[in-house]
Scaffold this motif. Structure first.
Motif, PDB file in Angstrom:
ATOM      1  N   ASP A 247       0.843  -1.189   0.000  1.00  0.00           N
ATOM      2  CA  ASP A 247       0.000   0.000   0.000  1.00  0.00           C
ATOM      3  C   ASP A 247       0.885   1.247   0.000  1.00  0.00           C
ATOM      4  O   ASP A 247       1.625   1.489   0.960  1.00  0.00           O
ATOM      5  N   VAL A 248       0.805   2.014  -1.044  1.00  0.00           N
ATOM      6  CA  VAL A 248       1.652   3.198  -1.187  1.00  0.00           C
ATOM      7  C   VAL A 248       1.363   4.225  -0.094  1.00  0.00           C
ATOM      8  O   VAL A 248       2.278   4.802   0.489  1.00  0.00           O
ATOM      9  N   THR A 249       0.092   4.448   0.217  1.00  0.00           N
ATOM     10  CA  THR A 249      -0.253   5.453   1.220  1.00  0.00           C
ATOM     11  C   THR A 249       0.370   5.120   2.567  1.00  0.00           C
ATOM     12  O   THR A 249       0.979   5.990   3.214  1.00  0.00           O
ATOM     13  N   MET A 250       0.268   3.876   3.011  1.00  0.00           N
ATOM     14  CA  MET A 250       0.852   3.465   4.285  1.00  0.00           C
ATOM     15  C   MET A 250       2.379   3.527   4.222  1.00  0.00           C
ATOM     16  O   MET A 250       3.029   3.926   5.189  1.00  0.00           O
ATOM     17  N   ALA A 251       2.943   3.143   3.090  1.00  0.00           N
ATOM     18  CA  ALA A 251       4.401   3.179   2.941  1.00  0.00           C
ATOM     19  C   ALA A 251       4.916   4.610   3.053  1.00  0.00           C
ATOM     20  O   ALA A 251       5.939   4.861   3.705  1.00  0.00           O
ATOM     21  N   VAL A 252       4.217   5.556   2.438  1.00  0.00           N
ATOM     22  CA  VAL A 252       4.621   6.964   2.530  1.00  0.00           C
ATOM     23  C   VAL A 252       4.501   7.439   3.976  1.00  0.00           C
ATOM     24  O   VAL A 252       5.403   8.103   4.502  1.00  0.00           O
ATOM     25  N   HIS A 253       3.411   7.083   4.634  1.00  0.00           N
ATOM     26  CA  HIS A 253       3.217   7.461   6.031  1.00  0.00           C
ATOM     27  C   HIS A 253       4.369   6.935   6.902  1.00  0.00           C
ATOM     28  O   HIS A 253       4.922   7.677   7.727  1.00  0.00           O
ATOM     29  N   ASN A 254       4.725   5.675   6.718  1.00  0.00           N
ATOM     30  CA  ASN A 254       5.811   5.081   7.509  1.00  0.00           C
ATOM     31  C   ASN A 254       7.155   5.734   7.201  1.00  0.00           C
ATOM     32  O   ASN A 254       7.979   5.919   8.101  1.00  0.00           O
ATOM     33  N   LEU A 255       7.367   6.079   5.936  1.00  0.00           N
ATOM     34  CA  LEU A 255       8.618   6.747   5.570  1.00  0.00           C
ATOM     35  C   LEU A 255       8.701   8.123   6.226  1.00  0.00           C
ATOM     36  O   LEU A 255       9.743   8.492   6.775  1.00  0.00           O
ATOM     37  N   ILE A 256       7.611   8.861   6.203  1.00  0.00           N
ATOM     38  CA  ILE A 256       7.602  10.183   6.842  1.00  0.00           C
ATOM     39  C   ILE A 256       7.843  10.046   8.344  1.00  0.00           C
ATOM     40  O   ILE A 256       8.598  10.818   8.933  1.00  0.00           O
ATOM     41  N   ARG A 257       7.226   9.049   8.953  1.00  0.00           N
ATOM     42  CA  ARG A 257       7.447   8.823  10.391  1.00  0.00           C
ATOM     43  C   ARG A 257       8.926   8.517  10.674  1.00  0.00           C
ATOM     44  O   ARG A 257       9.492   9.014  11.647  1.00  0.00           O
ATOM     45  N   SER A 258       9.559   7.745   9.815  1.00  0.00           N
ATOM     46  CA  SER A 258      10.977   7.431  10.018  1.00  0.00           C
ATOM     47  C   SER A 258      11.849   8.670   9.809  1.00  0.00           C
ATOM     48  O   SER A 258      12.870   8.842  10.484  1.00  0.00           O
ATOM     49  N   MET A 259      11.445   9.550   8.896  1.00  0.00           N
ATOM     50  CA  MET A 259      12.184  10.800   8.680  1.00  0.00           C
ATOM     51  C   MET A 259      12.099  11.683   9.929  1.00  0.00           C
ATOM     52  O   MET A 259      13.089  12.294  10.344  1.00  0.00           O
ATOM     53  N   LYS A 260      10.921  11.734  10.532  1.00  0.00           N
ATOM     54  CA  LYS A 260      10.757  12.492  11.775  1.00  0.00           C
ATOM     55  C   LYS A 260      11.582  11.871  12.889  1.00  0.00           C
ATOM     56  O   LYS A 260      12.135  12.581  13.736  1.00  0.00           O
ATOM     57  N   GLY A 261      11.667  10.539  12.893  1.00  0.00           N
ATOM     58  CA  GLY A 261      12.486   9.840  13.891  1.00  0.00           C
ATOM     59  C   GLY A 261      13.950  10.218  13.791  1.00  0.00           C
ATOM     60  O   GLY A 261      14.627  10.399  14.822  1.00  0.00           O
ATOM     61  N   ILE A 262      14.460  10.336  12.580  1.00  0.00           N
ATOM     62  CA  ILE A 262      15.849  10.760  12.398  1.00  0.00           C
ATOM     63  C   ILE A 262      16.041  12.160  12.975  1.00  0.00           C
ATOM     64  O   ILE A 262      16.990  12.400  13.729  1.00  0.00           O
ATOM     65  N   GLN A 263      15.140  13.064  12.630  1.00  0.00           N
ATOM     66  CA  GLN A 263      15.278  14.440  13.104  1.00  0.00           C
ATOM     67  C   GLN A 263      15.210  14.516  14.632  1.00  0.00           C
ATOM     68  O   GLN A 263      15.989  15.243  15.256  1.00  0.00           O
ATOM     69  N   GLU A 264      14.313  13.765  15.231  1.00  0.00           N
ATOM     70  CA  GLU A 264      14.194  13.776  16.692  1.00  0.00           C
ATOM     71  C   GLU A 264      15.428  13.158  17.346  1.00  0.00           C
ATOM     72  O   GLU A 264      15.926  13.664  18.352  1.00  0.00           O
ATOM     73  N   SER A 265      15.936  12.072  16.774  1.00  0.00           N
ATOM     74  CA  SER A 265      17.138  11.453  17.351  1.00  0.00           C
ATOM     75  C   SER A 265      18.335  12.398  17.260  1.00  0.00           C
ATOM     76  O   SER A 265      19.162  12.441  18.173  1.00  0.00           O
ATOM     77  N   LEU A 266      18.407  13.178  16.192  1.00  0.00           N
ATOM     78  CA  LEU A 266      19.493  14.155  16.072  1.00  0.00           C
ATOM     79  C   LEU A 266      19.346  15.280  17.094  1.00  0.00           C
ATOM     80  O   LEU A 266      20.333  15.729  17.675  1.00  0.00           O
ATOM     81  N   ARG A 267      18.115  15.709  17.322  1.00  0.00           N
ATOM     82  CA  ARG A 267      17.883  16.736  18.336  1.00  0.00           C
ATOM     83  C   ARG A 267      18.331  16.221  19.703  1.00  0.00           C
ATOM     84  O   ARG A 267      19.049  16.909  20.436  1.00  0.00           O
ATOM     85  N   LEU A 268      17.957  14.992  20.022  1.00  0.00           N
ATOM     86  CA  LEU A 268      18.371  14.403  21.295  1.00  0.00           C
ATOM     87  C   LEU A 268      19.881  14.216  21.357  1.00  0.00           C
ATOM     88  O   LEU A 268      20.499  14.454  22.394  1.00  0.00           O
ATOM     89  N   TRP A 269      20.480  13.797  20.243  1.00  0.00           N
ATOM     90  CA  TRP A 269      21.935  13.630  20.181  1.00  0.00           C
ATOM     91  C   TRP A 269      22.637  14.946  20.506  1.00  0.00           C
ATOM     92  O   TRP A 269      23.641  14.960  21.220  1.00  0.00           O
ATOM     93  N   SER A 270      22.090  16.055  19.990  1.00  0.00           N
ATOM     94  CA  SER A 270      22.746  17.356  20.207  1.00  0.00           C
ATOM     95  C   SER A 270      22.769  17.735  21.689  1.00  0.00           C
ATOM     96  O   SER A 270      23.592  18.546  22.112  1.00  0.00           O
ATOM     97  N   PHE A 271      21.891  17.128  22.503  1.00  0.00           N
ATOM     98  CA  PHE A 271      21.870  17.344  23.951  1.00  0.00           C
ATOM     99  C   PHE A 271      22.508  16.175  24.705  1.00  0.00           C
ATOM    100  O   PHE A 271      22.338  16.048  25.912  1.00  0.00           O
ATOM    101  N   SER A 272      23.184  15.294  23.972  1.00  0.00           N
ATOM    102  CA  SER A 272      23.795  14.082  24.535  1.00  0.00           C
ATOM    103  C   SER A 272      22.755  13.173  25.185  1.00  0.00           C
ATOM    104  O   SER A 272      23.045  12.472  26.153  1.00  0.00           O
ATOM    105  N   GLN A 273      21.557  13.169  24.633  1.00  0.00           N
ATOM    106  CA  GLN A 273      20.487  12.312  25.147  1.00  0.00           C
ATOM    107  C   GLN A 273      20.197  11.140  24.219  1.00  0.00           C
ATOM    108  O   GLN A 273      19.294  10.346  24.491  1.00  0.00           O
ATOM    109  N   ALA A 274      20.929  11.059  23.124  1.00  0.00           N
ATOM    110  CA  ALA A 274      20.850   9.918  22.209  1.00  0.00           C
ATOM    111  C   ALA A 274      22.269   9.626  21.726  1.00  0.00           C
ATOM    112  O   ALA A 274      23.078  10.542  21.564  1.00  0.00           O
ATOM    113  N   THR A 275      22.537   8.363  21.521  1.00  0.00           N
ATOM    114  CA  THR A 275      23.865   7.950  21.067  1.00  0.00           C
ATOM    115  C   THR A 275      23.903   7.913  19.532  1.00  0.00           C
ATOM    116  O   THR A 275      22.851   7.855  18.877  1.00  0.00           O
TER     117      THR A 275
END
Length: 114
Positions: free
Chosen positions: A1-29
């Motif tokens: 399902d393309v719609t679900m695949a796009v949704h999951n990809l966007i969620r993973s993109m947000k996950g990268i951005q959030e992990s980087l934000r946490l990394w910048s505060f030494s809260q993620a490795t």
């Protein structure tokens, strides 16, 4: 399902951005950031297969994960800080935006195919 695949990809993109934000505060490795990138890679491959299943080419999107990986490696080579994040995040966001625009450009072809 393309719609679900796009949704999951966007969620993973947000996950990268959030992990980087946490990394910048030494809260993620770096490993946690890498895990988010790996999930992004899985979701990217799903979306590629979904579009190609409808005969929609995705070759224009293929360089983005490698470019994103290189940008993440450069950032994670720095000490965790807001300054490092501020220096690299525009490029990372640019790659994610490029991917979203590429997906959006394929939307009409997908709707026509379905």
């Amino acid at each position: 399902d393309v719609t679900m695949a796009v949704h999951n990809l966007i969620r993973s993109m947000k996950g990268i951005q959030e992990s980087l934000r946490l990394w910048s505060f030494s809260q993620a490795t770096p490993k946690q950031v890498s895990d988010c990138y790996m999930q992004f890679g899985v979701e990217f491959n799903v979306i590629v297969r979904a579009f190609e299943g409808y005969g929609i080419g995705t070759g224009d999107l293929h360089p983005i994960p490698a470019s994103l990986r290189a940008a993440l490696e450069n950032l994670l080579g720095e000490d965790p800080s807001q300054a490092a994040l501020a220096m690299y995040m525009p490029g990372i966001r640019g790659l994610l935006y490029e991917l979203l625009q590429g997906l959006k450009a394929k939307q009409a072809a997908w709707k026509a195919a379905t």
